[in-house]
Design an enzyme around this catalytic site. Structure first.
Site, mmCIF file in Angstrom:
data_model
loop_
_atom_site.group_PDB
_atom_site.id
_atom_site.type_symbol
_atom_site.label_atom_id
_atom_site.label_comp_id
_atom_site.label_asym_id
_atom_site.label_seq_id
_atom_site.Cartn_x
_atom_site.Cartn_y
_atom_site.Cartn_z
ATOM 1 N N ARG A 276 -11.609 28.584 -24.716
ATOM 2 C CA ARG A 276 -12.081 28.676 -23.337
ATOM 3 C C ARG A 276 -12.126 30.116 -22.873
ATOM 4 O O ARG A 276 -13.025 30.527 -22.160
ATOM 5 C CB ARG A 276 -11.170 27.841 -22.433
ATOM 6 C CG ARG A 276 -11.517 27.944 -20.974
ATOM 7 C CD ARG A 276 -10.741 26.944 -20.145
ATOM 8 N NE ARG A 276 -11.064 25.576 -20.495
ATOM 9 C CZ ARG A 276 -10.176 24.588 -20.531
ATOM 10 N NH1 ARG A 276 -8.925 24.811 -20.237
ATOM 11 N NH2 ARG A 276 -10.556 23.371 -20.859
ATOM 12 N N ASP B 200 -2.173 18.272 -12.817
ATOM 13 C CA ASP B 200 -3.618 18.019 -12.876
ATOM 14 C C ASP B 200 -3.968 16.580 -12.518
ATOM 15 O O ASP B 200 -3.138 15.682 -12.615
ATOM 16 C CB ASP B 200 -4.141 18.276 -14.294
ATOM 17 C CG ASP B 200 -4.014 19.736 -14.693
ATOM 18 O OD1 ASP B 200 -4.193 20.600 -13.819
ATOM 19 O OD2 ASP B 200 -3.746 19.992 -15.881
ATOM 20 N N ASP C 65 -5.053 24.351 -13.194
ATOM 21 C CA ASP C 65 -6.106 24.375 -14.207
ATOM 22 C C ASP C 65 -7.321 23.720 -13.564
ATOM 23 O O ASP C 65 -7.271 22.545 -13.196
ATOM 24 C CB ASP C 65 -5.647 23.589 -15.438
ATOM 25 C CG ASP C 65 -5.754 24.422 -16.699
ATOM 26 O OD1 ASP C 65 -6.791 25.097 -16.869
ATOM 27 O OD2 ASP C 65 -4.811 24.399 -17.504
HETATM 28 C C1 LIG Z 1 -3.583 27.751 -20.806
HETATM 29 C C2 LIG Z 1 -4.539 27.963 -21.865
HETATM 30 C C3 LIG Z 1 -4.512 29.142 -22.624
HETATM 31 C C4 LIG Z 1 -3.478 30.217 -22.420
HETATM 32 O O1 LIG Z 1 -3.605 30.875 -21.214
HETATM 33 P P1 LIG Z 1 -2.536 31.964 -20.788
HETATM 34 O O2 LIG Z 1 -2.920 32.312 -19.391
HETATM 35 O O3 LIG Z 1 -2.701 33.115 -21.739
HETATM 36 O O4 LIG Z 1 -1.183 31.378 -20.913
HETATM 37 C C5 LIG Z 1 -5.471 29.299 -23.588
HETATM 38 N N1 LIG Z 1 -6.424 28.362 -23.815
HETATM 39 C C6 LIG Z 1 -6.461 27.237 -23.099
HETATM 40 C C7 LIG Z 1 -7.522 26.240 -23.387
HETATM 41 C C8 LIG Z 1 -5.526 26.985 -22.104
HETATM 42 O O5 LIG Z 1 -5.560 25.833 -21.422
#
Ligand SMILES: *Cc1c(COP(=O)(O)O)cnc(C)c1O
Ligand code: SF4
Length: 376
Positions: free
Chosen positions: A109, A290, A327
């Protein structure tokens, strides 16, 4: 009902394999634990048909059964609320994780980091899990072949500098397989850092053995994110597990989910964060719960979380304060929710609110911010 283990059995109690193989699961065990009536049994049968459960004897022993609202119990014992789907907007995969997988089990992502779902197995199935959809149909790359497809993808993606190994719980994997998998990532020149997300120190702390620590230490720089949600999870056993990892040179941070009825109060989060600091685990994220199907009964108001962070700011040390994030649906990524102390930046001065609520004017250097007006 199978006889469960109890703390008195020294030797056995601290043997993680026994803890794992003696996990409490299935309808009969549940019925015995909760003294269910026949009509309740029907409801709980439906709940666990959709969302299975398993609890280690260790984690079960932390429950205070005299309290029907016990926060440990709520996290591990199935609840009819899971299949009520009462709130609007709940989806199985609100974060659109499945849509962001270039290869099965790998979520890409953010530009510089990927998240690898390496197993569908956990020691305890948390009732609030945001990947509970995958308990039925694991999306994880659980076979050796699938794991190496992830490695190939990362090898061909030079912008990826961090690999987050998640699940399920990666520390339930066979040691050898996890070792090989971490090594394969380590050998990719542009992968600078590894991170493991695990709840094992909280729910099966005896799994953090010398062998495991030694293996993990061989793959540094490696960070571990744990998942403590309540101060009562900080026990001599979980403290010892964290201590072993720290001694192996692995820095620990923690992700907490804000859960209604479990930890949605300033006092509980404050005690949790202070406790984590004492055992040298850095509070990293406080996640808003979530809109995941099957977890509606845990959802809180965003304002509750903001209020908690506001209540912590300035009152406890900065190392104890996690970032409160949500998220965003549809794969929007994490969004930070910080109540800012900066109210306004004008031509000559900025206006702040102190942690005690006083307004303070702060002079800007002459010319430095001239003409730039922001209103955060
Ligand atoms: C949470 C998450 C991360 C890591 O994010 P950080 O902010 O670096 O902790 C990476 N990839 C995905 C899909 C996530 O949901
Ligand atoms: S350990 Fe993590 S992945 Fe497993 S059930 Fe709990 S929250 Fe979900």
């Amino acid at each position: 009902m199978k006889k469960t283990m109890n703390r008195g059995e020294t030797g056995h109690w601290s043997d993680w394999r026994r803890q794992f193989s003696n996990r409490i699961k299935g309808l009969d065990a549940l019925s015995g634990l909760l003294q269910l009536t026949s009509s309740e049994i029907k409801i709980y049968r439906d709940v666990i048909a959709l969302y299975r459960y398993a609890v280690t004897p260790y984690y079960l022993s932390l429950i205070d059964w005299s309290d029907p609202d016990d926060p440990i119990r709520k996290q591990c014992i199935p609840d009819p609320g899971e299949i009520r789907f009462s709130l609007p907007g709940s989806e199985e995969d609100p974060l659109a994780e499945r849509a962001h997988m270039p290869v099965p089990g790998l979520i890409h992502r953010y530009p510089d980091r990927v998240l690898a779902m390496v197993t569908g197995t956990c020691a305890v199935y948390c009732r609030h899990c945001n990947r509970k959809r995958a308990w039925r149909n694991p999306e994880a790359g659980t076979t050796r072949e699938a794991l190496y497809r992830m490695v190939d993808y990362v090898a061909g993606s030079p912008r990826v500098r961090e690999v987050i190994v998640s699940g399920g719980d990666p520390l339930t994997m066979p040691l050898r397989l996890l070792d090989d998998f971490l090594k394969a990532f380590r050998e990719i020149p542009h992968v600078e850092v590894l991170r493991i997300g695990t709840r094992i120190p909280v729910v099966l702390p005896m799994r953090i053995t010398d062998d495991l620590c030694q293996m993990l230490a061989g793959h540094r720089p490696l960070w571990i994110s744990t998942h403590f949600n309540h101060p009562r999870e900080i026990t001599p056993e979980s403290t010892e597990a964290c201590e072993r990892l720290l001694k192996a040179g692995i820095p620990l941070s923690n992700q907490t989910v804000l859960l209604k009825g479990v930890n949605d109060s300033l006092e509980v989060i404050r005690d949790l964060c202070r406790g984590l600091q004492r055992i040298m685990v850095r509070p990293y994220y406080l996640f808003h719960c979530d809109a995941v199907q099957g977890t509606d009964h845990f959802r809180t108001d965003i304002r509750k979380g903001v209020e908690i962070i506001q209540g912590l700011w300035g009152k406890i040390g900065g190392l104890c304060i996690p970032n409160y994030v949500v998220d965003l649906p549809g794969g929007g990524g994490k969004a930070l929710m910080i109540p800012s102390c900066l109210l306004e930046v004008g031509k000559d001065e900025a206006i702040f609110r102190t942690f005690e609520g006083k307004i303070v004017r702060y002079p800007c250097p002459e010319g430095a911010d001239a003409g730039k007006l922001i209103n955060p």
